[in-house]
Design an enzyme around this catalytic site. Structure first.
Site, PDB file in Angstrom:
ATOM      1  N   ASP A  89     -15.332 -27.842  32.060  1.00 52.43           N
ATOM      2  CA  ASP A  89     -14.228 -26.977  32.391  1.00 52.43           C
ATOM      3  C   ASP A  89     -13.655 -27.057  33.631  1.00 52.43           C
ATOM      4  O   ASP A  89     -14.737 -27.273  34.670  1.00 52.43           O
ATOM      5  CB  ASP A  89     -14.513 -25.718  31.923  1.00 52.43           C
ATOM      6  CG  ASP A  89     -13.383 -24.583  32.188  1.00 52.43           C
ATOM      7  OD1 ASP A  89     -12.070 -24.950  31.803  1.00 52.43           O
ATOM      8  OD2 ASP A  89     -13.795 -23.498  32.532  1.00 52.43           O
ATOM      9  N   ASP A  91     -11.190 -24.384  35.461  1.00 52.52           N
ATOM     10  CA  ASP A  91     -10.762 -22.935  36.171  1.00 52.52           C
ATOM     11  C   ASP A  91     -11.857 -22.370  35.855  1.00 52.52           C
ATOM     12  O   ASP A  91     -12.635 -22.118  34.850  1.00 52.52           O
ATOM     13  CB  ASP A  91      -9.619 -22.452  35.510  1.00 52.52           C
ATOM     14  CG  ASP A  91      -8.661 -23.282  35.693  1.00 52.52           C
ATOM     15  OD1 ASP A  91      -8.189 -24.076  36.767  1.00 52.52           O
ATOM     16  OD2 ASP A  91      -7.257 -22.924  35.049  1.00 52.52           O
ATOM     17  N   GLU A  98      -8.369 -19.643  38.598  1.00 53.01           N
ATOM     18  CA  GLU A  98      -7.643 -19.772  37.559  1.00 53.01           C
ATOM     19  C   GLU A  98      -6.379 -20.165  37.827  1.00 53.01           C
ATOM     20  O   GLU A  98      -5.510 -19.491  38.537  1.00 53.01           O
ATOM     21  CB  GLU A  98      -7.201 -18.347  36.621  1.00 53.01           C
ATOM     22  CG  GLU A  98      -8.747 -17.780  35.844  1.00 53.01           C
ATOM     23  CD  GLU A  98      -9.142 -18.927  34.862  1.00 53.01           C
ATOM     24  OE1 GLU A  98      -8.261 -19.256  34.215  1.00 53.01           O
ATOM     25  OE2 GLU A  98     -10.332 -18.835  34.623  1.00 53.01           O
ATOM     26  N   ARG A 134       3.450 -16.939  29.487  1.00 57.41           N
ATOM     27  CA  ARG A 134       3.115 -16.507  31.100  1.00 57.41           C
ATOM     28  C   ARG A 134       3.882 -17.553  31.909  1.00 57.41           C
ATOM     29  O   ARG A 134       4.467 -17.336  32.934  1.00 57.41           O
ATOM     30  CB  ARG A 134       1.650 -17.137  31.170  1.00 57.41           C
ATOM     31  CG  ARG A 134       0.789 -15.840  30.681  1.00 57.41           C
ATOM     32  CD  ARG A 134      -0.556 -16.073  31.340  1.00 57.41           C
ATOM     33  NE  ARG A 134      -1.432 -17.067  30.413  1.00 57.41           N
ATOM     34  CZ  ARG A 134      -2.576 -17.539  30.861  1.00 57.41           C
ATOM     35  NH1 ARG A 134      -3.414 -16.997  31.923  1.00 57.41           N
ATOM     36  NH2 ARG A 134      -3.135 -18.793  30.251  1.00 57.41           N
ATOM     37  N   SER A 178      -9.684 -29.057  30.118  1.00 59.38           N
ATOM     38  CA  SER A 178      -8.871 -27.931  30.637  1.00 59.38           C
ATOM     39  C   SER A 178      -7.596 -27.569  29.852  1.00 59.38           C
ATOM     40  O   SER A 178      -6.841 -28.311  29.766  1.00 59.38           O
ATOM     41  CB  SER A 178      -8.678 -28.108  32.337  1.00 59.38           C
ATOM     42  OG  SER A 178      -7.913 -26.776  32.915  1.00 59.38           O
ATOM     43  N   GLY A 179      -7.533 -26.308  29.927  1.00 60.34           N
ATOM     44  CA  GLY A 179      -6.186 -25.697  29.384  1.00 60.34           C
ATOM     45  C   GLY A 179      -5.370 -25.615  30.563  1.00 60.34           C
ATOM     46  O   GLY A 179      -4.369 -25.135  30.270  1.00 60.34           O
ATOM     47  N   LYS A 227     -10.093 -27.647  23.500  1.00 62.43           N
ATOM     48  CA  LYS A 227     -11.143 -28.401  24.121  1.00 62.43           C
ATOM     49  C   LYS A 227     -12.047 -29.087  23.017  1.00 62.43           C
ATOM     50  O   LYS A 227     -12.532 -30.081  23.440  1.00 62.43           O
ATOM     51  CB  LYS A 227     -11.928 -27.198  24.769  1.00 62.43           C
ATOM     52  CG  LYS A 227     -10.902 -26.858  26.046  1.00 62.43           C
ATOM     53  CD  LYS A 227     -11.949 -25.940  27.212  1.00 62.43           C
ATOM     54  CE  LYS A 227     -11.093 -25.397  28.167  1.00 62.43           C
ATOM     55  NZ  LYS A 227     -11.731 -24.335  29.067  1.00 62.43           N
ATOM     56  N   ASP A 248     -17.403 -21.812  31.383  1.00 59.45           N
ATOM     57  CA  ASP A 248     -17.563 -20.269  31.373  1.00 59.45           C
ATOM     58  C   ASP A 248     -17.040 -19.585  30.333  1.00 59.45           C
ATOM     59  O   ASP A 248     -17.099 -18.401  30.189  1.00 59.45           O
ATOM     60  CB  ASP A 248     -16.635 -19.923  32.586  1.00 59.45           C
ATOM     61  CG  ASP A 248     -15.232 -19.734  32.712  1.00 59.45           C
ATOM     62  OD1 ASP A 248     -14.834 -18.880  32.656  1.00 59.45           O
ATOM     63  OD2 ASP A 248     -14.897 -20.845  32.510  1.00 59.45           O
TER      64      ASP A 248
END
Length: 295
Positions: A89, A91, A98, A134, A178-179, A227, A248
């Protein structure tokens, strides 16, 4: 990246120091036109890019007492040492921050995005909806993203450069899953020596004018469960015998499934998400533990 799962989270305090890295190639965005629109990938990092590493303070002993997986079993150690591929991952794992929150703050919408993220964490929100919501709060332009990349070098977690170097020396293939966005992850990959084809992440899209258009919904990481899908695609394509996922959050844990990762290592050096950590095969607060186990 793990912004939208309502599990208990304990931030780890850190202080940073600047550390220089080799000079990287000149920033050169890539353009692809379709229906008079432009997809800008920013595959090359900025002209001047220094990584920043941080020293993380150890967690108090009281927070470790109830976690039984801080010492790996013999089977876990054996799998880690023999892994053909390791997926990280980005972030709060490879990097301290992030990415979307940092970009929002740079664009003047940090508070609004943080508040929306906080509300989203209290319930179940599909990842793609949360991501779109967002981004709509600040609609970053191409020039803003470029400026961000120039002025905000990646802040790498302590030990990650050495760990990736060690894995590559052992002929273990390293991936970034990663997102977050490729535009922000490509410079990280360059620092770590990870080829761009080993990045699975989202892509910001822009109009030919440079105005924000959205993100590529065809990327597997743009959706809930993305993912896990990416890891399964990697394993199917490459035929790895043993594959490990390190991260995480809950979306990283989800990658441990049939046809995906054989093992999940929870990195809690930035954020300790106890519900996730409790289900990990191994939990570490420092990448040094993983480095030493490869000796």
């Amino acid at each position: 990246m793990e912004g939208l799962v309502g599990s208990q989270m304990t931030p780890i305090c850190a202080y940073c120091k600047q550390r220089s890295s080799p000079v990287l190639p000149v920033f050169s965005p890539r353009y692809t036109r379709k229906f008079n629109l432009s997809r800008i990938g920013m595959n090359n990092p900025p002209k001047s890019l220094n990584s920043i590493s941080a020293s993380v303070q150890p967690l108090e002993a009281s927070k470790l007492g109830h976690l039984s997986n801080t010492l790996p079993s013999k089977e876990v150690l054996e799998l880690w040492k023999n892994a053909n591929a390791v997926c990280f991952d980005v972030d709060s794992t490879v990097c301290l921050d992030e990415g979307i929150d940092e970009l929002a703050e740079f664009c003047g919408a940090g508070k609004a995005v943080a508040e929306w993220t906080s509300r989203a964490m209290s319930g179940s929100v599909p990842f793609e909806e949360a991501l779109a919501a967002r981004l709509s709060l600040f609609n970053p332009s191409f020039s803003q993203v470029q400026d961000f990349l120039e002025k905000r070098p990646p802040r790498l977690s302590p030990g990650i450069e050495e760990l990736v170097k060690k894995l590559r020396a052992n002929n273990t293939t390293v991936y970034l899953i990663s997102g977050g966005f490729r535009q922000m992850i490509n410079p990280v990959a360059s620092i770590l020596g990870i080829p761009t084809e080993n990045i699975f992440a989202n892509q910001l899209l822009f109009e030919s004018s440079g105005a924000f258009r959205g993100f590529d919904t065809k990327e597997p990481t743009s959706r809930s469960g993305g993912k896990a899908t990416a890891v399964q695609e990697i394993r199917k394509a490459q035929g790895y015998k043993e594959l490990v996922m390190i991260g995480d959050g809950a979306t990283d844990l989800e990658a441990r499934k049939p046809g995906g990762a054989d093992m999940f290592i929870c990195y809690a050096g930035v954020q300790l998400r106890e519900a996730v950590a409790a289900k990990a095969d191994w939990m570490v607060f420092n990448f040094r533990d993983l480095i030493n186990s490869l000796e």
